[in-house]
Design a protein around this motif. Structure first.
Motif, PDB file in Angstrom:
ATOM      1  N   LEU A 112       0.814  -1.217   0.000  1.00 32.24           N
ATOM      2  CA  LEU A 112       0.000   0.000   0.000  1.00 32.24           C
ATOM      3  C   LEU A 112       0.846   1.266   0.000  1.00 32.24           C
ATOM      4  O   LEU A 112       0.341   2.333   0.359  1.00 32.24           O
ATOM      5  CB  LEU A 112      -0.942   0.000   1.199  1.00 32.24           C
ATOM      6  CG  LEU A 112      -2.001  -1.104   1.224  1.00 32.24           C
ATOM      7  CD1 LEU A 112      -2.822  -1.034   2.503  1.00 32.24           C
ATOM      8  CD2 LEU A 112      -2.910  -1.040   0.003  1.00 32.24           C
ATOM      9  N   GLY A 113       2.104   1.172  -0.397  1.00 29.95           N
ATOM     10  CA  GLY A 113       2.951   2.353  -0.479  1.00 29.95           C
ATOM     11  C   GLY A 113       3.762   2.624   0.762  1.00 29.95           C
ATOM     12  O   GLY A 113       4.130   3.780   1.013  1.00 29.95           O
TER      13      GLY A 113
ATOM     14  N   ILE B 186       2.816   2.338   3.956  1.00 28.05           N
ATOM     15  CA  ILE B 186       2.033   2.933   5.039  1.00 28.05           C
ATOM     16  C   ILE B 186       2.320   2.192   6.342  1.00 28.05           C
ATOM     17  O   ILE B 186       2.740   1.024   6.330  1.00 28.05           O
ATOM     18  CB  ILE B 186       0.528   2.893   4.692  1.00 28.05           C
ATOM     19  CG1 ILE B 186      -0.273   3.814   5.611  1.00 28.05           C
ATOM     20  CG2 ILE B 186      -0.005   1.482   4.732  1.00 28.05           C
ATOM     21  CD1 ILE B 186      -1.723   3.970   5.196  1.00 28.05           C
TER      22      ILE B 186
ATOM     23  N   HIS C 250     -11.200   2.936   3.648  1.00 26.45           N
ATOM     24  CA  HIS C 250     -10.261   4.049   3.642  1.00 26.45           C
ATOM     25  C   HIS C 250      -9.549   4.083   4.990  1.00 26.45           C
ATOM     26  O   HIS C 250     -10.190   4.262   6.038  1.00 26.45           O
ATOM     27  CB  HIS C 250     -10.994   5.368   3.390  1.00 26.45           C
ATOM     28  CG  HIS C 250     -11.774   5.388   2.113  1.00 26.45           C
ATOM     29  ND1 HIS C 250     -11.315   5.965   0.957  1.00 26.45           N
ATOM     30  CD2 HIS C 250     -13.009   4.886   1.806  1.00 26.45           C
ATOM     31  CE1 HIS C 250     -12.202   5.831  -0.009  1.00 26.45           C
ATOM     32  NE2 HIS C 250     -13.250   5.180   0.489  1.00 26.45           N
TER      33      HIS C 250
ATOM     34  N   GLN D 140      -0.697   9.525   5.888  1.00 25.01           N
ATOM     35  CA  GLN D 140      -0.717   8.825   4.617  1.00 25.01           C
ATOM     36  C   GLN D 140      -1.993   7.991   4.530  1.00 25.01           C
ATOM     37  O   GLN D 140      -2.390   7.323   5.487  1.00 25.01           O
ATOM     38  CB  GLN D 140       0.518   7.934   4.478  1.00 25.01           C
ATOM     39  CG  GLN D 140       0.602   7.190   3.161  1.00 25.01           C
ATOM     40  CD  GLN D 140       1.856   6.353   3.035  1.00 25.01           C
ATOM     41  OE1 GLN D 140       2.796   6.533   3.819  1.00 25.01           O
ATOM     42  NE2 GLN D 140       1.879   5.441   2.083  1.00 25.01           N
TER      43      GLN D 140
ATOM     44  N   ALA E 119      -4.710   5.292   2.254  1.00 27.34           N
ATOM     45  CA  ALA E 119      -4.757   4.173   1.320  1.00 27.34           C
ATOM     46  C   ALA E 119      -6.181   3.663   1.247  1.00 27.34           C
ATOM     47  O   ALA E 119      -6.976   3.842   2.188  1.00 27.34           O
ATOM     48  CB  ALA E 119      -3.803   3.055   1.743  1.00 27.34           C
ATOM     49  N   GLU E 120      -6.508   3.038   0.128  1.00 23.71           N
ATOM     50  CA  GLU E 120      -7.829   2.452  -0.096  1.00 23.71           C
ATOM     51  C   GLU E 120      -7.677   0.957  -0.315  1.00 23.71           C
ATOM     52  O   GLU E 120      -6.840   0.522  -1.106  1.00 23.71           O
ATOM     53  CB  GLU E 120      -8.523   3.091  -1.299  1.00 23.71           C
ATOM     54  CG  GLU E 120      -8.821   4.574  -1.126  1.00 23.71           C
ATOM     55  CD  GLU E 120      -9.475   5.174  -2.345  1.00 23.71           C
ATOM     56  OE1 GLU E 120      -9.548   4.450  -3.378  1.00 23.71           O
ATOM     57  OE2 GLU E 120      -9.908   6.334  -2.283  1.00 23.71           O
TER      58      GLU E 120
ATOM     59  N   GLY F  75       3.149   6.337  -0.596  1.00 24.27           N
ATOM     60  CA  GLY F  75       1.745   6.550  -0.932  1.00 24.27           C
ATOM     61  C   GLY F  75       1.363   8.004  -0.895  1.00 24.27           C
ATOM     62  O   GLY F  75       2.166   8.905  -0.655  1.00 24.27           O
ATOM     63  N   SER F  76       0.060   8.253  -1.115  1.00 23.14           N
ATOM     64  CA  SER F  76      -0.453   9.622  -1.127  1.00 23.14           C
ATOM     65  C   SER F  76      -0.711  10.106   0.288  1.00 23.14           C
ATOM     66  O   SER F  76      -1.037   9.333   1.191  1.00 23.14           O
ATOM     67  CB  SER F  76      -1.741   9.690  -1.951  1.00 23.14           C
ATOM     68  OG  SER F  76      -2.719   8.822  -1.403  1.00 23.14           O
TER      69      SER F  76
END
Length: 506
Positions: free
Chosen positions: A267-268, A270, A284, A292, A294-295, A336-337
């Motif tokens: 998930l990046g 996280i 979510h 940070q 993630a979905e 991640g975002s």
């Protein structure tokens, strides 16, 4: 001198008249050589048409029976009902129908009168027009669906929705989704279960549509089974009952979860310990240390399942003593975002029931909401025994002491100026009332969460004064997001208006 015209000239100037062969009345010539009243006494063009008939109607669903095996929804004095009445008249196809309409009768009289105007050729080509009335008697007859419902054997397909969780927030959200998109219009019944809902259907096709709706709206998985009820060996037909078991993810909003290490890396990067920010068609999550996000979809969750460390029922109240901003934010973020709505900060808190103790440091993603003196709900990781396989594999230095989940607004439990619709029974236990109150607070705090919910104005209260009242910092739902709650009479008027518009368009 005046000259009299000859009989031939008078006959050419004016058409000739004849006497009726029955009564002697002077009439225009016609093939029957009879006046219209005498023709009517001699010929009845409606003799083969019955003047009385019956219509079968179901009191359960208010539909009318149309042979051979169809039940049609018709309103009183509607075009559909008129067409059904005309189809029941034998011999009407031999005449020319000029006009047809209803004669008003009492709605509870079980009588429907139709006035017809027909034409036909009689006695060598003469056209005779006649008006008559047909009276229909409405008899009560149960349709197949209502008969099965009355016999307690009214379903052939069952959709069981289950969630293995001690909270009901996701089920309350599912109820509002079903109401918003009218996914329950084809159900024969809905029964609540202690850990979910049961939807009953008359055929398998409607049950499949419900399962498809659930998989699109919530992260879930399902299993399918069928049971043989009867079998006819002569024509090789089978009668089955179908059951779909839909399992929702056991994760609710404001829960704290511990992800597997490999899954968190996918998930990046996280953090393993995250807070569930929202549950829609995705789960979510947000890292409280770095903000940070993630979905997680249903496929990812069931491939690498994980449980909750703490639910909203086990959260503890903390008092915020100090809030410090984090200057070097980039080094804490993964690949991640990062959420633009949340701000990671350093927070010093103490328990609400132990104000004399030293403040405890923690990092939270609620920097955009927290101020010194606020009350927050969190999970004390240091003084709680957690039984989770993923949590036990974590290093002790990577485990935070306290995880803050949400801010508490003291004036949030005030009398709300909005309401929701329900098809489930009211909540009569303290636990369910607490979960429902938490669901209402989540709708007020998260605008994206209430996109799938229809919120109605509470006409009993003054909505205008409530929405313009700026006292307190508790989140509120604006007046623009509320819908007008229609009464029964208004809803029926709108349905009738829509039906008349459709008839005019045709």
């Amino acid at each position: 001198m005046e000259y009299l015209s000859s009989p031939e000239e008078n006959q050419a100037a004016t058409p000739g008249k004849i006497l009726c062969c029955q009564c002697g009345t002077l009439i225009d010539p016609n093939p029957a050589n009879m006046c219209v009243p005498c023709i009517r006494t001699q010929v009845d063009i409606t003799a083969d048409i019955p003047k009385q008939g019956t219509l079968a109607a179901c009191r359960g669903c208010e539909r009318y029976f149309q042979p051979p095996a169809q039940w049609v929804k018709c309103a009183l004095e509607s075009r559909e009902l008129l067409g059904l009445c005309l189809k029941r008249l034998k011999g009407l196809n031999k005449l020319r129908l000029v006009d047809a309409g209803f004669i008003w009768t009492e709605p509870h009289s079980k009588r429907i009168k139709v006035k017809l105007t027909v034409q036909a050729e009689v006695m060598g080509g003469a056209v005779l027009q006649q008006v008559f009335t047909v009276e229909y008697t409405i008899i009560n007859q149960m349709c197949d669906e209502c008969r099965r419902a009355d016999a307690k054997d009214y379903w052939k397909a069952l959709v069981q929705v289950r969630q293995k969780s001690d909270q009901k927030k996701t089920l309350y959200y599912l109820e509002q989704l079903v109401l918003k998109y009218k996914a329950h219009k084809n159900t024969n019944g809905v029964k609540p279960h202690h850990d979910g809902l049961d939807f009953y259907y008359g055929n398998e096709q409607n049950a499949r549509k419900m399962v498809e709706f659930l998989t699109q709206m919530l992260p879930c998985r399902y299993q399918h089974s069928k049971k043989l009820i009867s079998h006819d060996t002569h024509n090789n037909t089978y009668n089955y009952k179908f059951t779909y078991c839909v399992e929702l993810v056991p994760i609710c909003k404001d829960s704290i979860v511990c992800l597997p290490k490999s899954f968190a890396h996918q998930l990046g990067g996280i953090g393993q310990i995250c807070v569930v920010h929202r549950v829609t068609n995705f789960v979510h999550i947000i890292d409280p240390n770095t903000a940070q996000v993630a979905e997680i979809n249903a496929t990812q969750f069931w491939r690498s399942p994980f449980g909750t460390l703490c639910s909203s029922k086990n959260l503890t109240e903390f008092l915020v003593m100090e809030v410090e901003a984090i200057t070097k934010r980039a080094k804490f973020s993964g690949q991640g975002s990062i959420s633009s709505k949340h701000t990671p900060v350093d927070v010093y808190v103490v328990k609400a029931n132990a104000l004399g103790e030293n403040p405890i440091h923690c990092r939270s993603h609620l920097g955009h909401l927290l101020n010194p003196g606020d009350t927050v709900l969190g999970f004390d990781m240091g003084n709680t025994n957690v039984n989770d396989p993923n949590f036990e594999k974590m290093k002790p230095e990577t485990i935070p002491d306290i995880i803050l989940v949400k801010k508490v607004y003291p004036d949030q439990k005030q009398k709300r100026r909005w309401k929701l619709r329900h098809f489930l029974p009211k909540h009569d236990t303290e636990s369910l009332n607490r979960d429902y109150e938490g669901f209402l607070q989540d709708l007020e705090e998260d605008p994206a969460y209430r996109e799938g919910v229809n919120i109605y104005k509470n006409e009993k209260l003054n909505v205008e004064s409530a929405t313009t009242d700026d006292e307190g910092d508790a989140p509120k739902i604006s007046l623009q997001e509320m819908l007008d709650d229609l009464t029964l009479s208004e809803a029926e008027a709108e349905v009738d208006a829509a039906e008349w518009e459709d008839m005019d368009g045709e």
